[in-house]
Design a protein around this motif. Structure first.
Motif, PDB file in Angstrom:
ATOM      1  N   GLN A  89       3.108  67.582  22.118  1.00 40.51           N
ATOM      2  CA  GLN A  89       1.814  67.341  21.829  1.00 40.51           C
ATOM      3  C   GLN A  89       1.365  66.267  22.890  1.00 40.51           C
ATOM      4  OE1 GLN A  89       1.481  66.677  18.073  1.00 40.51           O
ATOM      5  NE2 GLN A  89       1.663  68.666  17.247  1.00 40.51           N
ATOM      6  N   ALA A  90       2.324  65.180  23.024  1.00 41.25           N
ATOM      7  CA  ALA A  90       2.098  64.134  23.892  1.00 41.25           C
ATOM      8  C   ALA A  90       1.753  64.466  25.471  1.00 41.25           C
ATOM      9  CB  ALA A  90       3.047  62.858  23.588  1.00 41.25           C
ATOM     10  N   ASP A  91       2.964  65.443  25.558  1.00 39.67           N
ATOM     11  CA  ASP A  91       2.755  65.762  27.030  1.00 39.67           C
ATOM     12  C   ASP A  91       1.337  66.623  27.300  1.00 39.67           C
ATOM     13  OD1 ASP A  91       5.333  65.190  27.761  1.00 39.67           O
ATOM     14  OD2 ASP A  91       6.341  67.132  27.242  1.00 39.67           O
ATOM     15  N   THR A  92       0.978  67.532  26.192  1.00 39.95           N
ATOM     16  CA  THR A  92       0.026  68.177  26.573  1.00 39.95           C
ATOM     17  C   THR A  92      -1.384  67.129  26.728  1.00 39.95           C
ATOM     18  OG1 THR A  92       0.799  70.297  25.398  1.00 39.95           O
ATOM     19  CG2 THR A  92      -1.653  69.895  25.638  1.00 39.95           C
ATOM     20  N   ARG A  93      -1.384  66.161  25.602  1.00 40.93           N
ATOM     21  CA  ARG A  93      -2.554  65.459  25.692  1.00 40.93           C
ATOM     22  C   ARG A  93      -2.524  64.458  26.977  1.00 40.93           C
ATOM     23  NH1 ARG A  93      -0.715  63.321  20.559  1.00 40.93           N
ATOM     24  NH2 ARG A  93      -1.349  64.830  19.194  1.00 40.93           N
ATOM     25  N   LEU A  94      -1.346  64.189  27.651  1.00 42.81           N
ATOM     26  CA  LEU A  94      -1.452  63.418  28.749  1.00 42.81           C
ATOM     27  C   LEU A  94      -1.895  64.208  30.019  1.00 42.81           C
ATOM     28  CD1 LEU A  94      -0.347  60.821  30.373  1.00 42.81           C
ATOM     29  CD2 LEU A  94       2.009  61.894  30.385  1.00 42.81           C
ATOM     30  N   ALA A  95      -1.328  65.739  30.114  1.00 45.92           N
ATOM     31  CA  ALA A  95      -1.842  66.600  31.126  1.00 45.92           C
ATOM     32  C   ALA A  95      -3.446  66.541  31.008  1.00 45.92           C
ATOM     33  CB  ALA A  95      -1.395  67.677  31.109  1.00 45.92           C
ATOM     34  N   HIS A  96      -3.922  66.858  29.873  1.00 43.30           N
ATOM     35  CA  HIS A  96      -5.411  66.833  29.636  1.00 43.30           C
ATOM     36  C   HIS A  96      -6.054  65.440  30.203  1.00 43.30           C
ATOM     37  CE1 HIS A  96      -5.682  70.917  28.033  1.00 43.30           C
ATOM     38  NE2 HIS A  96      -4.833  70.279  27.197  1.00 43.30           N
ATOM     39  N   GLY A  97      -5.337  64.266  29.871  1.00 41.96           N
ATOM     40  CA  GLY A  97      -6.226  62.916  30.113  1.00 41.96           C
ATOM     41  C   GLY A  97      -5.953  62.769  31.511  1.00 41.96           C
ATOM     42  N   ARG A  98      -4.935  63.384  32.225  1.00 36.89           N
ATOM     43  CA  ARG A  98      -5.126  62.997  33.740  1.00 36.89           C
ATOM     44  C   ARG A  98      -5.895  64.011  34.507  1.00 36.89           C
ATOM     45  NH1 ARG A  98       1.511  63.778  33.700  1.00 36.89           N
ATOM     46  NH2 ARG A  98       2.067  61.632  33.936  1.00 36.89           N
ATOM     47  N   GLY A  99      -6.137  65.182  33.771  1.00 39.41           N
ATOM     48  CA  GLY A  99      -7.126  66.183  34.459  1.00 39.41           C
ATOM     49  C   GLY A  99      -8.687  65.240  34.280  1.00 39.41           C
ATOM     50  N   ASP A 100      -8.582  64.765  33.059  1.00 41.87           N
ATOM     51  CA  ASP A 100     -10.062  64.246  32.713  1.00 41.87           C
ATOM     52  C   ASP A 100     -10.110  63.201  33.657  1.00 41.87           C
ATOM     53  OD1 ASP A 100     -12.631  63.580  31.149  1.00 41.87           O
ATOM     54  OD2 ASP A 100     -11.315  62.055  30.273  1.00 41.87           O
ATOM     55  N   TRP A 101      -9.285  62.194  33.996  1.00 40.09           N
ATOM     56  CA  TRP A 101      -9.303  61.038  34.797  1.00 40.09           C
ATOM     57  C   TRP A 101      -9.546  61.777  36.377  1.00 40.09           C
ATOM     58  CZ3 TRP A 101      -6.486  59.798  39.465  1.00 40.09           C
ATOM     59  CH2 TRP A 101      -6.797  58.365  39.611  1.00 40.09           C
ATOM     60  N   GLN A 102      -8.714  62.683  36.668  1.00 47.69           N
ATOM     61  CA  GLN A 102      -9.051  63.170  38.117  1.00 47.69           C
ATOM     62  C   GLN A 102     -10.486  63.618  38.226  1.00 47.69           C
ATOM     63  OE1 GLN A 102      -5.891  66.240  38.114  1.00 47.69           O
ATOM     64  NE2 GLN A 102      -4.421  64.331  39.494  1.00 47.69           N
ATOM     65  N   ASP A 103     -11.010  64.347  37.327  1.00 43.54           N
ATOM     66  CA  ASP A 103     -12.407  65.014  37.493  1.00 43.54           C
ATOM     67  C   ASP A 103     -13.294  63.642  37.416  1.00 43.54           C
ATOM     68  OD1 ASP A 103     -11.591  67.375  37.017  1.00 43.54           O
ATOM     69  OD2 ASP A 103     -12.072  67.735  35.172  1.00 43.54           O
ATOM     70  N   ASN A 104     -13.164  62.772  36.581  1.00 45.37           N
ATOM     71  CA  ASN A 104     -14.003  61.551  36.894  1.00 45.37           C
ATOM     72  C   ASN A 104     -13.742  60.780  38.157  1.00 45.37           C
ATOM     73  OD1 ASN A 104     -15.488  61.069  34.166  1.00 45.37           O
ATOM     74  ND2 ASN A 104     -13.556  61.309  33.557  1.00 45.37           N
ATOM     75  N   LYS A 105     -12.973  60.745  38.741  1.00 43.22           N
ATOM     76  CA  LYS A 105     -12.482  59.972  39.856  1.00 43.22           C
ATOM     77  C   LYS A 105     -12.876  60.671  41.114  1.00 43.22           C
ATOM     78  CE  LYS A 105     -10.509  56.610  42.307  1.00 43.22           C
ATOM     79  NZ  LYS A 105     -11.231  55.336  42.327  1.00 43.22           N
ATOM     80  N   ARG A 106     -12.890  62.064  40.949  1.00 43.40           N
ATOM     81  CA  ARG A 106     -13.567  62.998  42.110  1.00 43.40           C
ATOM     82  C   ARG A 106     -14.955  62.863  42.169  1.00 43.40           C
ATOM     83  NH1 ARG A 106     -10.005  66.824  41.801  1.00 43.40           N
ATOM     84  NH2 ARG A 106     -10.531  67.523  39.747  1.00 43.40           N
ATOM     85  N   ARG A 107     -15.589  62.706  40.771  1.00 43.21           N
ATOM     86  CA  ARG A 107     -17.041  62.480  40.832  1.00 43.21           C
ATOM     87  C   ARG A 107     -17.755  61.316  41.434  1.00 43.21           C
ATOM     88  NH1 ARG A 107     -17.255  63.667  35.390  1.00 43.21           N
ATOM     89  NH2 ARG A 107     -17.423  65.744  35.855  1.00 43.21           N
ATOM     90  N   LEU A 108     -17.011  60.198  40.811  1.00 40.55           N
ATOM     91  CA  LEU A 108     -17.027  58.987  41.679  1.00 40.55           C
ATOM     92  C   LEU A 108     -17.076  59.029  43.071  1.00 40.55           C
ATOM     93  CD1 LEU A 108     -17.631  55.836  41.137  1.00 40.55           C
ATOM     94  CD2 LEU A 108     -15.485  55.471  40.703  1.00 40.55           C
ATOM     95  N   ASN A 109     -15.901  59.536  43.458  1.00 42.80           N
ATOM     96  CA  ASN A 109     -15.856  59.596  45.071  1.00 42.80           C
ATOM     97  C   ASN A 109     -16.804  60.388  45.655  1.00 42.80           C
ATOM     98  OD1 ASN A 109     -13.411  58.073  44.943  1.00 42.80           O
ATOM     99  ND2 ASN A 109     -12.112  59.760  44.963  1.00 42.80           N
ATOM    100  N   SER A 110     -17.223  61.467  44.853  1.00 34.86           N
ATOM    101  CA  SER A 110     -18.489  62.278  45.557  1.00 34.86           C
ATOM    102  C   SER A 110     -19.743  61.351  45.636  1.00 34.86           C
ATOM    103  CB  SER A 110     -18.767  63.316  44.677  1.00 34.86           C
ATOM    104  OG  SER A 110     -17.559  64.454  44.902  1.00 34.86           O
ATOM    105  N   PHE A 111     -20.030  60.593  44.675  1.00 37.00           N
ATOM    106  CA  PHE A 111     -21.177  59.724  44.673  1.00 37.00           C
ATOM    107  C   PHE A 111     -21.148  58.823  45.399  1.00 37.00           C
ATOM    108  CE2 PHE A 111     -21.932  61.164  40.011  1.00 37.00           C
ATOM    109  CZ  PHE A 111     -22.900  62.021  40.252  1.00 37.00           C
TER     110      PHE A 111
END
Length: 151
Positions: A89-111
């Motif tokens: 469960q911690a692995d799954t949450r961590l993978a989702h957290g990484r994806g969320d962080w990457q999405d946010n970072k990508r959005r910030l980089n775009s702006f």
């Protein structure tokens, strides 16, 4: 109070979301590490207990003692399976957290890229204005000199 540009507001919001995602990712990583360490500890404890049981069996042990060891190992096995589920469960949450962080970072980089482009466009426009003003100034000076020489 100067009004913020919409892009500046978007960048600020994206930065705040990225910061929050970074903090969340850190917490998820910590929880994952803790779950993994606990699982490793249980597995090590189980192996030590098995080694101890093997040593006692070589030296001879009562069947009731063997039964107790086997019961305890069964209990450890259950705890290990539960901890494996928690670790997964911690692995799954961590993978989702990484994806969320990457999405946010990508959005910030775009702006940020959009802001850089806008800044570059502003510099080009400013340079054109300055060149035009300089050309007009030179033309006026040339015209004034030619008028003075003619008159």
């Amino acid at each position: 109070m100067p009004q913020k540009l919409p892009l500046s507001t978007l960048i600020e919001l994206a930065q705040n979301r990225t910061d929050a995602a970074t903090r969340a990712l850190g917490q998820l990583q910590s929880a994952h590490n803790s779950a993994t360490e606990t699982l490793d500890m249980l597995l090590q404890y189980r192996q030590e207990y098995l080694d101890q049981m093997a040593t006692l069996m070589r030296d001879g042990m009562a069947s009731s003692e063997l039964h107790n060891f086997q019961g305890f190992i069964g209990t450890l096995d259950n705890a290990i399976e539960q901890q494996r589920a928690l670790t997964q469960q911690a692995d799954t949450r961590l993978a989702h957290g990484r994806g969320d962080w990457q999405d946010n970072k990508r959005r910030l980089n775009s702006f940020d890229t959009l802001a850089d482009r806008r800044s570059q466009q502003n510099v080009v426009a400013l340079n054109k204005r300055e060149q035009r003003d300089s050309d007009e100034h030179t033309s006026r000076q040339f015209y004034q000199r030619s008028q003075q020489q003619a008159g």
